[in-house]
Design a protein around this motif. Structure first.
Motif, PDB file in Angstrom:
ATOM      1  N   VAL A  40       0.692  -1.320  -0.026  1.00 53.21           N
ATOM      2  CA  VAL A  40       0.121   0.010   0.042  1.00 53.21           C
ATOM      3  C   VAL A  40       0.970   1.044  -0.032  1.00 53.21           C
ATOM      4  CG1 VAL A  40      -1.760  -1.375   1.065  1.00 53.21           C
ATOM      5  CG2 VAL A  40      -0.433   0.091   2.567  1.00 53.21           C
ATOM      6  N   ARG A  41       2.062   1.222  -0.143  1.00 56.72           N
ATOM      7  CA  ARG A  41       3.042   2.319  -0.416  1.00 56.72           C
ATOM      8  C   ARG A  41       2.551   2.996  -1.661  1.00 56.72           C
ATOM      9  NH1 ARG A  41       8.782   0.393  -0.470  1.00 56.72           N
ATOM     10  NH2 ARG A  41       7.644  -1.456  -1.525  1.00 56.72           N
ATOM     11  N   SER A  42       3.243   4.076  -1.859  1.00 56.47           N
ATOM     12  CA  SER A  42       3.118   4.862  -3.124  1.00 56.47           C
ATOM     13  C   SER A  42       3.755   4.304  -4.467  1.00 56.47           C
ATOM     14  CB  SER A  42       3.751   6.293  -2.922  1.00 56.47           C
ATOM     15  OG  SER A  42       5.119   6.213  -2.833  1.00 56.47           O
ATOM     16  N   PRO A  43       3.344   4.405  -5.560  1.00 58.74           N
ATOM     17  CA  PRO A  43       3.971   3.836  -6.786  1.00 58.74           C
ATOM     18  C   PRO A  43       5.396   4.126  -6.693  1.00 58.74           C
ATOM     19  CG  PRO A  43       1.774   4.873  -7.500  1.00 58.74           C
ATOM     20  CD  PRO A  43       2.374   5.449  -5.974  1.00 58.74           C
ATOM     21  N   ALA A  44       6.100   5.383  -6.368  1.00 51.86           N
ATOM     22  CA  ALA A  44       7.355   5.310  -6.350  1.00 51.86           C
ATOM     23  C   ALA A  44       8.051   4.433  -5.648  1.00 51.86           C
ATOM     24  CB  ALA A  44       7.654   6.726  -6.059  1.00 51.86           C
ATOM     25  N   GLU A  45       7.636   4.429  -4.235  1.00 54.31           N
ATOM     26  CA  GLU A  45       8.189   3.464  -3.279  1.00 54.31           C
ATOM     27  C   GLU A  45       8.201   2.240  -3.725  1.00 54.31           C
ATOM     28  OE1 GLU A  45       7.594   5.132   1.161  1.00 54.31           O
ATOM     29  OE2 GLU A  45       5.680   5.210  -0.015  1.00 54.31           O
ATOM     30  N   PHE A  46       7.319   1.718  -4.286  1.00 57.25           N
ATOM     31  CA  PHE A  46       6.825   0.250  -4.719  1.00 57.25           C
ATOM     32  C   PHE A  46       8.052   0.009  -5.767  1.00 57.25           C
ATOM     33  CE2 PHE A  46       5.130  -2.669  -7.424  1.00 57.25           C
ATOM     34  CZ  PHE A  46       4.724  -3.932  -6.597  1.00 57.25           C
ATOM     35  N   THR A  47       8.060   1.144  -6.799  1.00 55.50           N
ATOM     36  CA  THR A  47       9.155   0.695  -7.706  1.00 55.50           C
ATOM     37  C   THR A  47      10.470   0.490  -7.191  1.00 55.50           C
ATOM     38  OG1 THR A  47       8.002   2.035  -9.493  1.00 55.50           O
ATOM     39  CG2 THR A  47      10.213   1.772 -10.020  1.00 55.50           C
ATOM     40  N   THR A  48      10.963   1.597  -6.288  1.00 54.17           N
ATOM     41  CA  THR A  48      12.369   1.540  -5.621  1.00 54.17           C
ATOM     42  C   THR A  48      12.545   0.110  -5.029  1.00 54.17           C
ATOM     43  OG1 THR A  48      12.268   4.018  -4.913  1.00 54.17           O
ATOM     44  CG2 THR A  48      13.555   2.433  -3.639  1.00 54.17           C
ATOM     45  N   ALA A  49      11.472  -0.587  -4.410  1.00 50.65           N
ATOM     46  CA  ALA A  49      11.920  -1.800  -4.012  1.00 50.65           C
ATOM     47  C   ALA A  49      10.456  -2.545  -3.269  1.00 50.65           C
ATOM     48  CB  ALA A  49      12.896  -1.896  -2.741  1.00 50.65           C
ATOM     49  N   HIS A  50      10.244  -3.918  -3.880  1.00 52.12           N
ATOM     50  CA  HIS A  50       9.089  -4.529  -3.386  1.00 52.12           C
ATOM     51  C   HIS A  50       9.380  -5.916  -3.379  1.00 52.12           C
ATOM     52  CE1 HIS A  50       8.699  -4.244  -7.836  1.00 52.12           C
ATOM     53  NE2 HIS A  50       8.070  -5.245  -7.731  1.00 52.12           N
ATOM     54  N   ILE A  51       8.388  -6.695  -2.660  1.00 52.93           N
ATOM     55  CA  ILE A  51       8.786  -7.873  -2.455  1.00 52.93           C
ATOM     56  C   ILE A  51       7.976  -8.685  -3.929  1.00 52.93           C
ATOM     57  CG2 ILE A  51       7.768 -10.148  -1.165  1.00 52.93           C
ATOM     58  CD1 ILE A  51       7.237  -8.403   0.973  1.00 52.93           C
ATOM     59  N   GLY A 108       6.921  -4.130   8.283  1.00 55.55           N
ATOM     60  CA  GLY A 108       7.018  -4.001   6.813  1.00 55.55           C
ATOM     61  C   GLY A 108       8.288  -4.432   6.015  1.00 55.55           C
ATOM     62  N   ILE A 109       8.522  -3.425   4.823  1.00 56.02           N
ATOM     63  CA  ILE A 109       9.553  -3.862   4.048  1.00 56.02           C
ATOM     64  C   ILE A 109      10.916  -3.828   4.953  1.00 56.02           C
ATOM     65  CG2 ILE A 109      10.997  -2.881   2.173  1.00 56.02           C
ATOM     66  CD1 ILE A 109       8.707  -4.587   1.070  1.00 56.02           C
ATOM     67  N   THR A 110      10.975  -2.865   5.843  1.00 56.15           N
ATOM     68  CA  THR A 110      12.290  -2.880   6.681  1.00 56.15           C
ATOM     69  C   THR A 110      12.460  -4.022   7.268  1.00 56.15           C
ATOM     70  OG1 THR A 110      11.718  -0.380   6.927  1.00 56.15           O
ATOM     71  CG2 THR A 110      13.226  -1.489   8.705  1.00 56.15           C
ATOM     72  N   ALA A 111      11.673  -4.772   8.060  1.00 59.60           N
ATOM     73  CA  ALA A 111      11.681  -5.869   8.431  1.00 59.60           C
ATOM     74  C   ALA A 111      11.924  -6.969   7.501  1.00 59.60           C
ATOM     75  CB  ALA A 111      10.359  -6.406   9.514  1.00 59.60           C
ATOM     76  N   TRP A 112      11.227  -7.095   6.493  1.00 60.87           N
ATOM     77  CA  TRP A 112      11.471  -7.928   5.443  1.00 60.87           C
ATOM     78  C   TRP A 112      13.124  -8.035   5.047  1.00 60.87           C
ATOM     79  CZ3 TRP A 112       8.564 -11.881   3.155  1.00 60.87           C
ATOM     80  CH2 TRP A 112       9.133 -12.261   1.952  1.00 60.87           C
ATOM     81  N   GLU A 113      13.385  -6.819   4.488  1.00 55.82           N
ATOM     82  CA  GLU A 113      14.878  -6.771   4.376  1.00 55.82           C
ATOM     83  C   GLU A 113      15.736  -7.227   5.421  1.00 55.82           C
ATOM     84  OE1 GLU A 113      17.470  -3.801   1.991  1.00 55.82           O
ATOM     85  OE2 GLU A 113      15.834  -2.951   2.892  1.00 55.82           O
ATOM     86  N   ALA A 114      15.415  -6.973   6.589  1.00 58.24           N
ATOM     87  CA  ALA A 114      16.254  -7.269   7.566  1.00 58.24           C
ATOM     88  C   ALA A 114      16.581  -8.816   7.844  1.00 58.24           C
ATOM     89  CB  ALA A 114      15.912  -6.517   9.035  1.00 58.24           C
ATOM     90  N   VAL A 115      15.663  -9.533   7.279  1.00 59.62           N
ATOM     91  CA  VAL A 115      15.721 -11.132   7.505  1.00 59.62           C
ATOM     92  C   VAL A 115      16.235 -11.739   6.144  1.00 59.62           C
ATOM     93  CG1 VAL A 115      13.766 -11.102   9.395  1.00 59.62           C
ATOM     94  CG2 VAL A 115      13.281 -11.463   6.892  1.00 59.62           C
ATOM     95  N   GLY A 116      16.616 -10.760   5.229  1.00 63.53           N
ATOM     96  CA  GLY A 116      17.150 -11.464   4.123  1.00 63.53           C
ATOM     97  C   GLY A 116      16.106 -11.735   2.930  1.00 63.53           C
ATOM     98  N   GLY A 117      14.962 -11.146   3.023  1.00 64.24           N
ATOM     99  CA  GLY A 117      13.732 -11.358   2.167  1.00 64.24           C
ATOM    100  C   GLY A 117      14.104 -10.754   0.678  1.00 64.24           C
ATOM    101  N   PRO A 118      13.742 -11.551  -0.332  1.00 64.40           N
ATOM    102  CA  PRO A 118      13.902 -10.981  -1.651  1.00 64.40           C
ATOM    103  C   PRO A 118      13.220  -9.766  -2.016  1.00 64.40           C
ATOM    104  CG  PRO A 118      12.526 -12.982  -1.877  1.00 64.40           C
ATOM    105  CD  PRO A 118      13.057 -12.741  -0.298  1.00 64.40           C
ATOM    106  N   LEU A 119      13.913  -8.890  -2.632  1.00 63.40           N
ATOM    107  CA  LEU A 119      13.290  -7.533  -3.085  1.00 63.40           C
ATOM    108  C   LEU A 119      13.752  -7.398  -4.640  1.00 63.40           C
ATOM    109  CD1 LEU A 119      13.899  -5.260  -0.113  1.00 63.40           C
ATOM    110  CD2 LEU A 119      11.779  -6.161  -0.739  1.00 63.40           C
ATOM    111  N   THR A 120      12.525  -7.027  -5.427  1.00 63.75           N
ATOM    112  CA  THR A 120      12.684  -6.380  -6.655  1.00 63.75           C
ATOM    113  C   THR A 120      13.135  -4.779  -6.851  1.00 63.75           C
ATOM    114  OG1 THR A 120      11.129  -8.106  -7.681  1.00 63.75           O
ATOM    115  CG2 THR A 120      11.740  -6.192  -9.016  1.00 63.75           C
TER     116      THR A 120
END
Length: 203
Positions: A40-51, A108-120
C-alpha cells in the motif's frame, strides 16, 4: 514451521488479522496456500523496492475503492508498507467491507529486508516517511529561525509539532497522504482498472 491459518478450531473465519513477522510471511509464501501481498505504499516507493509477486495498491486508492477491491481478494491477504503503519490503516479500511482474511506484515519492508527477504529493485526514491521528516523538519526550522524577526511564526512550528503528535496518537499522517499525491510519488501509478484486472487474472 506451521503455516498461519485464518480459521478458528471450529472452522469459522477470524474477523481480525494477525500481525505476521517477516520470517512467517516468507515461510507462508512457499506453501501451496500462500497469501496475496498488497503493497500500500506509493507507486514510487513500490518501484524502488518491493517483494516479488506483490501488487501495488496505494493507500489512497485503497481507501477510495475498498468495496471494488473486496470482490477481488478472495484469498488470504498480507498488507505491506514500509514499517507496518500504513498497512494497519489499510487493514482497518478493508475490514469494514467484510473481509476477514487480512494480515499485516509487522515491520513492513524494513523488517522483510532485515531477515534477507528477496526484493525487486528499481529507480531509487525517498520513502514517504523520510519525505515527511524532511518537510516537517524544514518547516519547523524555518519557523524557529523566522520567529527571531517575526515572532508569530513560531506558531507555525508549534502547529507542525501538534500535527506530528496527532499523527503518532492516531497512527495516521495527513502530511504523508498529501505528499503521496505529488507527481514525484505517483510515477508508474496504475489505474484502478489495471489493478483489478491483475488481481482477477491471478485468482
Amino acid at each position: 514451521m506451521t503455516c498461519p491459518t485464518n480459521t478458528t478450531p471450529t472452522g469459522a473465519r477470524l474477523r481480525r488479522p494477525a500481525a505476521l513477522d517477516a520470517q512467517a510471511v516468507q515461510d507462508w509464501l512457499t506453501a501451496t496456500d500462500g497469501p496475496r501481498l498488497l503493497d500500500v505504499r506509493s507507486p514510487a516507493e513500490f518501484t524502488t523496492a518491493h517483494i516479488p509477486g506483490s501488487y501495488n495498491v496505494p493507500l489512497d486508492l485503497l481507501r477510495e475503492h475498498a468495496t471494488e477491491l473486496r470482490t477481488h481478494l478472495g484469498d488470504d491477504v498480507v498488507l505491506v508498507c514500509r514499517s507496518g503503519a500504513r498497512a494497519a490503516q489499510a487493514e482497518t479500511v478493508l475490514a469494514t467491507t467484510g473481509l476477514e482474511n487480512l494480515h499485516v506484515l509487522a515491520g513492513g519492508i524494513t523488517a522483510w529486508e532485515a531477515v534477507g527477504g528477496p526484493l525487486t529493485r528499481g529507480a531509487q526514491t525517498w520513502e514517504l516517511e523520510r519525505q515527511v521528516r524532511l518537510v516537517a523538519g524544514s518547516i519547523v526550522l524555518a519557523g524557529v529561525l523566522t520567529s527571531t524577526v517575526v515572532p508569530w511564526t513560531k506558531w507555525i512550528s508549534a502547529g507542525i509539532g501538534a500535527g506530528l503528535t496527532g499523527a503518532a496518537v492516531t497512527n495516521s499522517c495527513a502530511m504523508g497522504m498529501l505528499l503521496s499525491k505529488l507527481p514525484y510519488n505517483r510515477r508508474n501509478a496504475l489505474e484502478l482498472a489495471a489493478v483489478l484486472r491483475d488481481l482477477r487474472d491471478d485468482l
